[in-house]
Design a protein around this motif. Structure first.
Motif, mmCIF file in Angstrom:
data_model
loop_
_atom_site.group_PDB
_atom_site.id
_atom_site.type_symbol
_atom_site.label_atom_id
_atom_site.label_comp_id
_atom_site.label_asym_id
_atom_site.label_seq_id
_atom_site.Cartn_x
_atom_site.Cartn_y
_atom_site.Cartn_z
ATOM 1 N N ILE A 23 0.843 -1.208 0.000
ATOM 2 C CA ILE A 23 0.000 0.000 0.000
ATOM 3 C C ILE A 23 0.872 1.249 0.000
ATOM 4 O O ILE A 23 0.619 2.219 -0.722
ATOM 5 N N ASN A 24 1.946 1.230 0.796
ATOM 6 C CA ASN A 24 2.823 2.404 0.848
ATOM 7 C C ASN A 24 3.574 2.617 -0.464
ATOM 8 O O ASN A 24 3.763 3.752 -0.899
ATOM 9 N N CYS A 25 3.997 1.506 -1.089
ATOM 10 C CA CYS A 25 4.654 1.624 -2.406
ATOM 11 C C CYS A 25 3.675 2.261 -3.396
ATOM 12 O O CYS A 25 4.053 3.126 -4.189
ATOM 13 N N LEU A 26 2.429 1.828 -3.320
ATOM 14 C CA LEU A 26 1.406 2.334 -4.242
ATOM 15 C C LEU A 26 1.170 3.833 -4.006
ATOM 16 O O LEU A 26 1.112 4.628 -4.949
ATOM 17 N N MET A 27 1.057 4.209 -2.720
ATOM 18 C CA MET A 27 0.824 5.627 -2.411
ATOM 19 C C MET A 27 2.001 6.486 -2.899
ATOM 20 O O MET A 27 1.813 7.551 -3.477
ATOM 21 N N LEU A 28 3.222 5.974 -2.667
ATOM 22 C CA LEU A 28 4.405 6.735 -3.100
ATOM 23 C C LEU A 28 4.412 6.863 -4.623
ATOM 24 O O LEU A 28 4.754 7.920 -5.168
ATOM 25 N N SER A 29 4.007 5.796 -5.325
ATOM 26 C CA SER A 29 3.998 5.844 -6.791
ATOM 27 C C SER A 29 2.930 6.813 -7.294
ATOM 28 O O SER A 29 3.186 7.604 -8.204
ATOM 29 N N ILE A 30 1.740 6.767 -6.679
ATOM 30 C CA ILE A 30 0.662 7.667 -7.119
ATOM 31 C C ILE A 30 1.073 9.119 -6.863
ATOM 32 O O ILE A 30 0.987 9.977 -7.743
ATOM 33 N N GLY A 31 1.570 9.393 -5.646
ATOM 34 C CA GLY A 31 1.972 10.765 -5.307
ATOM 35 C C GLY A 31 3.203 11.207 -6.082
ATOM 36 O O GLY A 31 3.320 12.377 -6.462
ATOM 37 N N GLY A 32 4.121 10.263 -6.313
ATOM 38 C CA GLY A 32 5.380 10.608 -7.000
ATOM 39 C C GLY A 32 5.184 11.002 -8.447
ATOM 40 O O GLY A 32 6.026 11.691 -9.037
ATOM 41 N N SER A 33 4.086 10.563 -9.049
ATOM 42 C CA SER A 33 3.837 11.029 -10.429
ATOM 43 C C SER A 33 2.685 12.040 -10.437
ATOM 44 O O SER A 33 2.766 13.063 -11.123
ATOM 45 N N GLY A 34 1.649 11.802 -9.619
ATOM 46 C CA GLY A 34 0.512 12.734 -9.590
ATOM 47 C C GLY A 34 0.894 14.107 -9.045
ATOM 48 O O GLY A 34 0.416 15.132 -9.546
ATOM 49 N N GLY A 35 1.763 14.141 -8.041
ATOM 50 C CA GLY A 35 2.172 15.415 -7.430
ATOM 51 C C GLY A 35 2.826 16.352 -8.449
ATOM 52 O O GLY A 35 2.331 17.467 -8.700
ATOM 53 N N PRO A 36 3.927 15.899 -9.099
ATOM 54 C CA PRO A 36 4.562 16.792 -10.088
ATOM 55 C C PRO A 36 3.629 17.131 -11.256
ATOM 56 O O PRO A 36 3.661 18.251 -11.757
ATOM 57 N N LEU A 37 2.783 16.172 -11.666
ATOM 58 C CA LEU A 37 1.900 16.447 -12.816
ATOM 59 C C LEU A 37 0.925 17.569 -12.483
ATOM 60 O O LEU A 37 0.710 18.489 -13.284
ATOM 61 N N ILE A 38 0.355 17.526 -11.295
ATOM 62 C CA ILE A 38 -0.647 18.529 -10.951
ATOM 63 C C ILE A 38 0.016 19.872 -10.600
ATOM 64 O O ILE A 38 -0.517 20.942 -10.902
ATOM 65 N N SER A 39 1.214 19.820 -10.003
ATOM 66 C CA SER A 39 1.935 21.086 -9.736
ATOM 67 C C SER A 39 2.284 21.752 -11.068
ATOM 68 O O SER A 39 2.247 22.967 -11.211
ATOM 69 N N ARG A 40 2.627 20.917 -12.062
ATOM 70 C CA ARG A 40 2.978 21.473 -13.372
ATOM 71 C C ARG A 40 1.744 22.115 -14.013
ATOM 72 O O ARG A 40 1.836 23.141 -14.681
#
Ligand SMILES: Nc1ncnc2[nH]cnc12
Length: 358
Positions: A23-40
């Motif tokens: 679950i933590n790997c999944l959260m890190l993966s979702i945030g690790g790509s979703g975070g920069p995409l939405i900030s961009r």
């Protein structure tokens, strides 16, 4: 009979630990790509406030109150009520200090996102894994195998390949000074976050309290609280709160979408930070760094779908090298587990990366 019960409860414990890890790997993966995409997305459509963007990286921390509250209620309602463990003063202070470092890092990172072309910022952030590996060696005596060294090398080179795509180098209207500053501050962000991840592992190792996942979420709450406080001061000094109304009205996608983007940004980044410190709890800061590095090319490929950016060969090569590095790391862990099994023939769990906190 009793042994059977013990074995099955042991098996149950192992599988819930493995589930927590996934679950933590999944959260890190979702945030690790979703975070920069939405900030961009915020910067692409007319957002300019760097302090606001850094505030959003950790400003979603009240979300952590939900799992903390659920865990509290479960403790109270369980058949054998257990006292709920709150973070002690020592851990609180350590987490708060790490939070201030994180707040500074958020600003450095957001400055790079705002000022540098994506390829350049990705290249510099790619060095983060090398910093994580070096600091993990120094701070927590991380052991390296040929597979993990190979993984660090491939993932760093893999993400670095993104920089070969330089057609959109220095953005129009940006001075050399701003560009150079963007470069230097992004490098500082990579080094600082590369330091923060093993520092969190060191804090776990030195904790006088027995670490549980509930405590980890409380630690994350305090880290994000410290970081958000730091960025709030930056926002006040820079008049960001006042400027937001005007920025929302002038935002390219409209006022409502402006606020929706801000809220989603805060949620996505919470996924990133909770996942990052959760993976450190379940495995190591090195693995957290490895997943963050893997997400760099994944983000670039996703931006082909979301932002209609072109799929360059560099993106494909980068993704391939990164996946190779990632697989190499897990293969090394698998071999290590097999070796341990041979040396210790008592029944072992199926392969799970070296869980740090059994
Ligand atoms: N604040 C940050 N957020 C996400 N990734 C980072 N890499 C370095 N700093 C970062």
């Amino acid at each position: 009979m009793q042994e059977d019960g013990e074995a099955s409860s042991e098996r149950q414990k192992r599988s819930s630990k493995r589930l927590l890890f996934l679950i933590n790997c999944l959260m890190l993966s979702i945030g690790g790509s979703g975070g920069p995409l939405i900030s961009r997305l915020y910067f692409l459509h007319g957002g300019h406030r760097v302090w606001l963007s850094s505030f959003l990286e950790t400003g979603g921390f009240p979300i952590c109150l939900i799992p903390i509250f659920i865990s509290y209620i479960r403790c109270r309602l369980s058949r054998q009520p257990k006292p709920f463990v709150f973070i002690d003063a020592r851990l609180f202070v350590s987490a708060f200090v790490i939070g201030v470092f994180t707040g500074l890092d958020d600003y450095l990172y957001a400055y790079g996102l705002a000022r540098l072309p994506v390829s350049t910022s990705a290249l510099i952030i790619a060095t983060q894994l090398a910093f994580t590996a070096a600091f993990a060696f120094l701070l927590v005596r991380q052991k390296f195998t040929p597979f993990s060294i190979n993984a660090v090398f491939l993932l760093t080179v893999g993400a670095g390949v993104l920089a070969l795509h330089t057609s959109s180098d220095r953005p129009k209207g940006e001075s050399t000074k701003q560009y150079v500053l963007g470069f230097v501050l992004t490098l500082a962000a990579a080094a600082l976050y590369g330091f923060v991840l093993p520092l969190i592992e060191l804090m776990y190792n030195n904790s006088k309290q027995r670490l549980t996942y509930t405590l980890v979420i409380q630690i994350q709450f305090v880290i994000s609280f410290g970081a958000t406080l730091f960025c709030t001061v930056g926002m006040i000094v820079n008049n960001d709160f006042k400027a937001m109304g005007r920025e929302a009205r002038e935002f390219g996608l409209g006022e409502t979408k402006y606020y929706v983007i801000l809220v989603f940004s805060a949620i996505m980044w919470q996924f990133f930070f909770v996942g990052a410190i959760g993976v450190i709890f379940c495995a190591s800061s090195l693995l957290s760094g490895i997943i963050i590095a893997l997400m760099l090319p994944v983000t670039e490929v996703l931006s082909v779908f979301f932002y209609k950016e072109s799929f360059t060969s560099e993106k494909g090569i980068s993704l391939g090298l990164s996946i190779w590095g990632f697989v190499s790391y897990f293969y090394g862990e698998y071999k290590l587990t097999q070796k341990n099994k041979q040396n210790n023939p008592t029944p072992q769990p199926d392969f799970t990366p070296t869980l740090a906190n059994p």
